[in-house]
Structure formats: structure tokens, C-alpha cells
Design an enzyme around this catalytic site. Structure first.
Site, PDB file in Angstrom:
ATOM      1  N   ASN A 229     -11.313   7.346   2.750  1.00  0.00           N
ATOM      2  CA  ASN A 229     -10.994   7.382   1.313  1.00  0.00           C
ATOM      3  C   ASN A 229     -11.746   6.335   0.508  1.00  0.00           C
ATOM      4  OD1 ASN A 229      -9.039   9.307   1.962  1.00  0.00           O
ATOM      5  ND2 ASN A 229      -7.447   7.754   2.166  1.00  0.00           N
TER       6      ASN A 229
ATOM      7  N   GLY B 240       0.822  -1.202   0.000  1.00  0.00           N
ATOM      8  CA  GLY B 240       0.000   0.000   0.000  1.00  0.00           C
ATOM      9  C   GLY B 240       0.857   1.254   0.000  1.00  0.00           C
TER      10      GLY B 240
ATOM     11  N   GLU C 107      -0.482  -1.931  -6.962  1.00  0.00           N
ATOM     12  CA  GLU C 107      -1.308  -0.896  -7.577  1.00  0.00           C
ATOM     13  C   GLU C 107      -0.481   0.309  -8.004  1.00  0.00           C
ATOM     14  OE1 GLU C 107      -5.574  -1.285  -5.270  1.00  0.00           O
ATOM     15  OE2 GLU C 107      -4.482   0.585  -5.158  1.00  0.00           O
TER      16      GLU C 107
ATOM     17  N   GLY D  52      -8.010  -1.066  -3.490  1.00  0.00           N
ATOM     18  CA  GLY D  52      -7.753  -2.440  -3.904  1.00  0.00           C
ATOM     19  C   GLY D  52      -7.441  -3.365  -2.747  1.00  0.00           C
TER      20      GLY D  52
ATOM     21  N   ASN E  45       3.790   5.716   5.254  1.00  0.00           N
ATOM     22  CA  ASN E  45       5.132   5.596   5.822  1.00  0.00           C
ATOM     23  C   ASN E  45       5.483   4.161   6.225  1.00  0.00           C
ATOM     24  OD1 ASN E  45       3.426   5.576   8.018  1.00  0.00           O
ATOM     25  ND2 ASN E  45       4.766   6.829   9.312  1.00  0.00           N
TER      26      ASN E  45
END
Lengths: 509, 509
Positions: B384, B268, B293, B388, B271
């Protein structure tokens, strides 16, 4: 030992014929601490002789023995019931009251996994070594490869991974040669490959299972046929749900320009599923195909009608006593219209998605946003497990969750199956495209916030008696696109009102 | 209009060159009620000129106009912010504060869908007609087919399904020819087919997008480069999480006999992800592959090292200002080591499963049984969207959810990211194999009831300060394999204790 001629007819391999032993001897290969992987799916093709004998053996010799038992899916209570006291760990699905009691009491560890994932995890080694595989077969071929029976489940994986193998040759049923399509999943670091399957009827594997014969430690005979499953006839509620499902499918046919071709159908078990399969037969759809887990009573009439029906793929057949007889009567005909595959393949996301499968399953309850509880009563106590519902809902072209809008409990209360929230979520709103009850259906296919979808689910799917309470929840839920009431006192008040309503439901008592 | 020579160089097709218009004219094709599907994924490749111009146009001419806006994933606030007042319906992912406010207020309908499913649903027609597609391209080829830019997302589906097309030719960036692998998903009643992709580097489509040129109503120029994304450096907590992840991977390598071949990595953003990508570089693993992604800053150093790195597949690149410069500096080299695909393919369950992808994502919170909330604060307000994460978690060979064990809120409280239950579930316990915090990691790979797994998640992953409270919840939760406390008064007491604890957390202000 003396081998009956019936059994001899089924064992063409001399090496394995020499390994025939009484089941009382065979069970000694399973000891305290063993991990045992067996055949069996929805009570079909389970080792019906070995497991009860193992339970008896443990009860007489080592009542403290505990094993890990892995199967395809549910076993009959005749088989799992006696074993339950000796099972420490169980997966991935069960419908045994004896096991369920032990699981709830914390005496049996149960892992609930998507069936497609379970079979692959087993191959990946995530469940450790398989000490003994016990697999029901209908025939042992000349080279020692075997023909399975009425289910496939995890049989091929069990034979591939086990250190020791016990074959249970069932001489009570027919030789199932020609029904199976066997292929094993790839395991890293081997390279995975595209499954060359683009039609329900494509076969991509072998009709038999090959494995290392030197691992066979015993061959036993079983003369017990599959235990029949109860056939649940459709009641009025189920019929109304089925009508809504057919309506929805006809509407989709129009809107998405399917032409005459209905995508393949996956259908769960139970009376609603039976009602849908029944009404689908009477619908305008022709050349229907099933890509499903279990081929059941309601599908038998399809096999007799080449206009209505094209082909079915499943991982098991599962019949009532009457259904089984009917199946045996058209055994040869069925062979050309039905294939049984390993459950990693029947439930493969890749194939379900590629074939545009329409998935339909019954939950315990749904919530107003479309989240689904398929497994846990009160969010806490497992019923049977997830099974393949997640494999199908997530990857389906259309995913339909169908349930009566209310359920009558044994204590006389009538609860709503459409709730403000469900306390165990197995399928999220992201995976459900249509919610159906006997009241109607609500869609989750367009661009719409959950809060607005909720209005629809309440007004179209909830029982009218419970609608005001559900709207009241939504009104107090506060801001957000998918609001949940968070004030405990307010929530407590809602639940008190709801509880009173379940007792005052008009048709109660 | 006068066409700059820079723009002429990018448009080789005469028919489309003749359609170049000022953006002020192009935006008039979008009207109140239009459904608009656009390019753009994690702020890359979005129509940076068209959308702000459309927002200005609406504000001047028709402030009541409302449209449906569909994208690949998030847009930059420069692009989505001005448009937000005019969006009635939005999907499938956003990170815009302006849109978020409207969604929470019930002024914008937002549908949160798995990205792979969204792109397919779009093709299936589930979101209705697409009135206008607006797609950023880097070049128009002689025959009119186009070369996309820094993302693919839903660009190919938008061009295939839209009634009208606006092309935004970005002349500020390079010509991306050679970076893309474009293929459309099959749509029922066409027959689906196996994706012939068995290695991360396999290409199965075209480097350009073909579509019906007659649908192009306008071509506009854009001179705005992608808006940079902030690069979040790893803090100590992120570094400790990354250490545990690498430990886990090394343990798996040993236990499951991977040899030298690490399965492809999906990671993903954020940090923690950066810390993992960083430490992976310093780990013993070689020839690392990403099947992910978004290709981001942290992966750039890999491209320079043929020993450490083999190949990356994504649907977008997304960089900080510095990262973007570095990427442009090795643009040609990257072309041989990175491919951008449509998001239905980058997130395809079929491929994620076949390639044995290892998936890693950060949630908002996890619960003690391994359920994951990725989307909703307080269970009610979307942040958000799912993106995916579900595509990868569900279909991964190993699925790793990683989060700091606590999070400091703006109001000074410190909350636990390991909770007794989460009020929005996006990923169920069935889909998660490993939970990691800076405290350690807990596995969900064996045959074990959720209640026993919970002990592990609490003791290994929760912050020591919150462990007694979490154990207290489990103690009062009652019977069941996955028990949930149901007595509202008891629950209320627990939440009061928890709330007090969040205020008294030692490191708090």
C-alpha cells in the site's frame, strides 16, 4: 588546595570556588557501574583533563571497572582512547578507533541514535539515572550558573539530570560568554511548547546553564585547549561534486522561485563538505545562513564577509590548529554571527523543517533506489554512528546525499559507492531528494517508481565503469516497483562479477 | 441545468451555484497529461462521483489518456479501480488491487512518501503544477469558502495550488461544519512559523477552506455516501498483542512517572489496532486522547464516555457501515470531541514530538535488530505504501511496532514475521523503541548494541518454533555490533532450512 589566579578569575561563585580539588580526587566520584554524561561534540568542549585522569585512576586502582559513557558526539582519541577499556556502554556517536575495536568485538555496547532523539531520551529518563555529569565550562558566574565552551551537545541535559556534577573549568581558552543559547526540552507530563524560533539568529534561551549547585561535588581546572581536528582539503572529485551541488541549488532557485534568499544550509564534515562550503562562497548566493551541527574551518571566511554571510547556528565549533587561531583572532566578531545551541535544538525536526534547511551529508554508500548506508561497513561493523544525518535528511526542505562514485580500499580494490543494495540502511529512499557524485546528480523529487529512478541514479551518478554491472542487476531483479534479486545463485554470480570488477578497475595498482 | 433543492440548500454562494453542471461535463476538464489532486483519505471524502465518471469518459473517448493522480491516502476500489488504467503516476498511498497490479508491472509510476512530507512537497511545487483539483465538500458557504466532509488529507493544498477546481458537493451525508481545523503549511521564501498547538484539542486554523473562486470550473452533485471499510474484529493473537502493549504502557507509566496522564495515542488500522483500542478502554488509563490519522469504529465508544476519553484529532474518519450509522447518531456530540486536520498537520513531526505521542503500527515484518519493512513483499513489490507510519514512528515519544510472530501464506506455508533481515527497510532500528508480538515484547530504549538487542527480540518476540533458526543466523553472522551474514553459500543454506521450516510449521494444513 591552592587555586591559581587564572582559575580564580573564572570562578565568581564562592561556594563553587571552595569545591576546587585536584582532578585525582574528583575522579573518585565515578565508580564501577556509574553512568557518566559529559560535555563534548566533534572533539570540542570535552572534559580533556577529567577523562584521561579517570582512565589512569581506573587503571591503577580498579582495572575491572566499567562505566556507561554518554556524550554529545565524538571525542578526541586523546580523551576517549585511554577510557575505552573501561567503557561498557557508549552512546550516541564516537569516532574512536579504540572504542570501535571494542564495539566490534562485542566488549562495548554501543547505541546509535539520532542526536536530537538521544538528548530528549536522556531527559525522558530512558537511559536511566545519570550518576555523574562532567562538563567543561569557561566561566562560573556569580550565582553559580555556568558558561560553556566550544560545544553544547548534551551539557545542559547532563547538568539537569545528574545526581553529582563535576565542573571542569578550562582556563586555556577564552570566556565564551555570549555564544550560547541554552534551553531544555520539555518532558512529559509537562506540556510541550512551540519553539519561538523563526530565524537562524533568533535566541530563545539563556547564554548560561542554570542547575542545582548542591549537586556539584568537584570543580577542577583544565589547561588543555581543544585538540585540533584535521582539515581535509578538497580534491578534484570533491570539487566536481561541489559543482554539481551548486548547479542543483541554482536550478532550484529558478524553479521554486527562492528569489535571492538561499534556505539555510546544513553541511556535514569532510573534504566534500569543505569543497561545497568553498564553492558556495564563490556562487551567486548572498547572505548565506548555516543551520548546522558543526561550524568548521571552511565557514570562517564567511564571518569576515557581511555581504556573503548572515548568520550561523550550530551545536559546536570544530577547527584545525590554524582554524582555531583564526577563530580566536575574530572571537568578538564571531559572537555576533554565530550561536551554539543544545544538540536537541540544533537538530530539532521542528526547526529544520520550519527553516526549510537544505541538508547535505556524505554516506558510506547509496543504493540505486536512493537508500543510504551511513554507518556500517559490510552492513555489520559500525564506523562512527548516525549522528545528526537522519535529523537533517528527514526534515530538510532539500536533502542531498553526496559521495564519490567509487572508493579505493586499502587492499587495492576500487569499489562502487552506488550499489544495487546496501546492507545497512540508515536513511530510506523516502528521505532523500537528490543523489550527487562527481559524475552528476539524480533527483528523487517527482512522482516516479523506484525502478525508474534507479535508471537515473545509475546513469547519472554511478561510475561509468560500474554502470553495466548495475544495469545487469536491475535486469535480473524481476518484477516489482522496487525489484530486488532474490535468487541466491544469481546473486552469487553477480557478486563474483562485481568482485572481479573491483580488482580490475583501470586506475587500480 | 436543473439543480435539486437538496443541492441548493448546500450551495449558499450564487456564483458557484451557477457553475453546477452534470458530472459528464465536468470531467472534460481533465485531459491526457493532467495532474489531478483530489480529496480522500482511507476511502473517506473521496470524489465518489467524479472519478468513476472520468474513468467512463476516458474509456469512451480517449482510452490512451493517462493522468497523474494525487490523493491524501487510499481510495475505495469503486473509485480507484475504474480509474487505474488511466493513471500513469500515483502518490502517495493506495490500497487498490487494480493500481497495485499496474505498479508491479511497471505501467504505473508510484511514489511512496511520508504523508506529512507529501503534502508539503505538493505546496513547495516539487510535483509540478496541479492542473485540476477535485474536492468533495459538504457545504459551500456564502462567501464561497467550503466545508469539507469526512476527511481532510490534501484537500486544502489541492485547492490552493490547482489551476482549475471542481467541487463535488455530497448531499448524501451531513453538513460537517465544525469538524475541521484548516491551515496551510508555509512555503519558502515565506518565513515558517511555530504551530501554536500544545493540546490535542487546540484549533489553530479555520473550520472552512478559502481559495480563489475564479478557479472553479464546475460544481457537481454526489449522492453517494462514503464506501464502508471492513471492520476486522480482534482474534486471539491480536488480543495477546494488545495485552502486551497495555502491559508495556503500564510499566512506562510507573517508570517515567506519567501520573494519570497517558500521552496521546496514534494507532494504525487493522485487527491488532482494534484490539489495542479495545483493551485500552478496559485499562486503568482515563481521559484518553488520540492524536492519529484515522478515527475508526473502535474509537466510537470512547466518544460516549467523558471519563474514559478527552479528545481525538485525525485527518479522516473511516467506518464500517455499522460504525458510520453510530457516528451519524452522535454526530453533534462528536463535533465537540473530534477534529479533522490536513494531513501535514495530523502527521506533523513538530506536533507529534511536542505532544509526546505514543505511536503504534503494524508492519509486514521486522528484523532481529528492529528494522521494519512496512511496504514491500519480498522487498520488491509494494503493498500500500508507507503512509504516516514514518511520521509517527520517528517523532513519537514511544514507538511500538506490533505484529503477529508468524503469518500463514495462501500457499499453506507459515512464515516468521521476525526475520534475520528484511529486504526493504522503511523504518530503521533508530526509530523503534518497542517490538511486540503475541509472544511478548522487547525494548530498544537503553544503551545496548544491536547484536544483544537481537537476542532479546528473538527470545521474547519470535515464535518459539523459529527461534533456533534465528539464533543460528546470529551465530553465523560473524563479528560486528550488528552482524550480517555475508557468505552467500552459508546464507543459501540458511534460507533452504528456513523454507523447509515454513512448510513444516506444526499448525500448517
Amino acid at each position: 588546595m591552592t587555586v591559581t589566579s587564572t582559575l580564580k578569575d573564572r570562578i565568581e561563585n564562592a561556594e563553587l570556588l571552595a569545591k576546587v580539588v585536584p582532578v585525582e580526587d574528583a575522579v573518585k566520584h565515578v565508580v564501577h557501574g556509574s553512568t557518566v554524561a559529559i560535555s563534548g561534540f566533534t572533539k570540542s568542549g570535552e572534559p580533556k583533563t577529567f577523562l584521561p585522569a579517570l582512565a589512569w585512576h581506573f587503571s591503577q586502582t580498579s582495572p575491572e571497572a566499567r562505566i556507561t559513557l554518554l556524550s554529545g558526539a565524538s571525542l578526541s582519541e586523546d580523551v576517549e582512547g585511554p577510557m575505552a577499556p573501561f567503557i561498557a556502554r557508549r552512546g550516541p556517536y564516537m569516532s574512536s578507533p579504540a572504542s570501535r575495536r571494542r564495539i566490534h568485538a562485542g566488549e562495548m555496547d554501543f547505541t546509535d541514535v539520532h542526536l536530537s532523539a538521544f538528548a530528549r531520551n536522556l531527559m525522558y529518563g530512558f537511559y536511566g539515572d545519570i550518576d555523574v555529569a562532567v562538563v567543561e565550562v569557561s566561566r562560573i558566574r556569580k550565582n553559580g550558573s555556568v558558561i560553556l565552551t566550544s560545544s553544547v551537545g548534551i551539557s545542559a541535559e547532563a547538568l539537569a539530570r545528574a545526581k553529582k556534577i563535576v565542573l571542569e573549568v578550562n582556563t586555556s581558552g577564552p570566556d565564551y560568554t555570549g555564544f550560547h543559547d541554552i534551553v531544555l526540552p520539555a518532558v512529559h507530563p509537562h506540556v510541550g511548547w512551540p519553539l519561538p524560533l523563526v530565524n537562524v539568529r533568533d535566541r530563545i534561551g539563556t547564554p548560561y546553564v542554570e542547575f542545582d549547585l548542591s549537586k556539584v561535588v568537584a570543580v577542577v581546572e583544565s589547561r588543555t585547549p581543544d585538540h585540533p581536528v584535521p582539515f581535509k582539503a578538497a580534491d578534484d572529485t570533491a570539487k566536481r561534486i561541489a559543482e554539481h551541488v551548486i548547479d542543483f541549488l541554482l536550478r532550484c532557485r529558478e524553479q521554486y522561485q527562492w528569489g535571492k534568499r538561499l534556505p539555510p544550509i546544513q553541511s556535514g564534515v569532510g573534504n566534500v563538505a569543505n569543497a561545497i562550503i568553498g564553492q558556495l562562497y564563490d556562487s551567486p548566493f548572498q547572505k548565506i545562513r548555516f543551520w548546522t551541527e558543526v561550524f568548521q574551518d571552511g565557514m570562517l571566511r564567511y564571518v569576515e564577509d557581511d555581504q556573503k554571510f548572515e548568520y550561523a547556528s550550530a551545536t559546536a565549533v570544530s577547527f584545525s590548529a590554524e582554524g582555531r587561531q583564526r577563530f580566536l583572532d575574530m572571537f568578538e566578531r564571531s559572537k555576533d554571527r554565530l550561536v551554539l545551541r543544545p544538540m536537541w535544538l540544533s537538530n530539532s525536526p521542528e526547526i529544520i523543517s520550519r527553516l526549510f534547511v537544505i541538508a547535505m551529508n556524505t554516506p558510506i554508500e547509496v543504493d540505486i533506489y536512493g537508500h543510504v548506508n551511513s554507518t556500517h561497513i559490510d552492513g555489520s561493523r559500525i564506523v562512527n554512528g548516525l549522528g545528526g544525518s537522519g535529523d537533517f535528511f528527514r526534515n530538510a526542505y532539500l536533502s542531498i546525499v553526496h559521495t564519490p562514485s567509487t572508493r579505493r580500499l586499502r587492499d587495492g580494490r576500487t569499489v562502487s559507492c552506488v550499489m544495487p543494495y546496501v546492507r545497512h540502511i540508515d536513511h530510506t529512499e523516502h528521505d532523500i531528494k537528490c543523489v550527487v557524485t562527481e559524475q552528476g546528480y539524480a533527483l528523487n523529487m517527482d512522482i516516479r517508481s523506484p525502478k525508474r529512478r534507479a535508471q537515473d541514479i545509475i546513469d547519472r551518478c554511478a561510475h561509468p565503469y560500474f554502470r553495466p554491472l548495475l544495469h545487469a542487476y536491475l535486469d535480473m531483479a524481476g518484477p516489482g516497483d522496487e525489484p530486488r534479486a532474490s535468487d541466491m545463485k544469481v546473486l552469487q554470480g553477480w557478486w563474483a562479477d562485481y568482485d572481479a570488477a573491483t580488482r580490475a578497475f583501470p586506475q587500480n595498482g
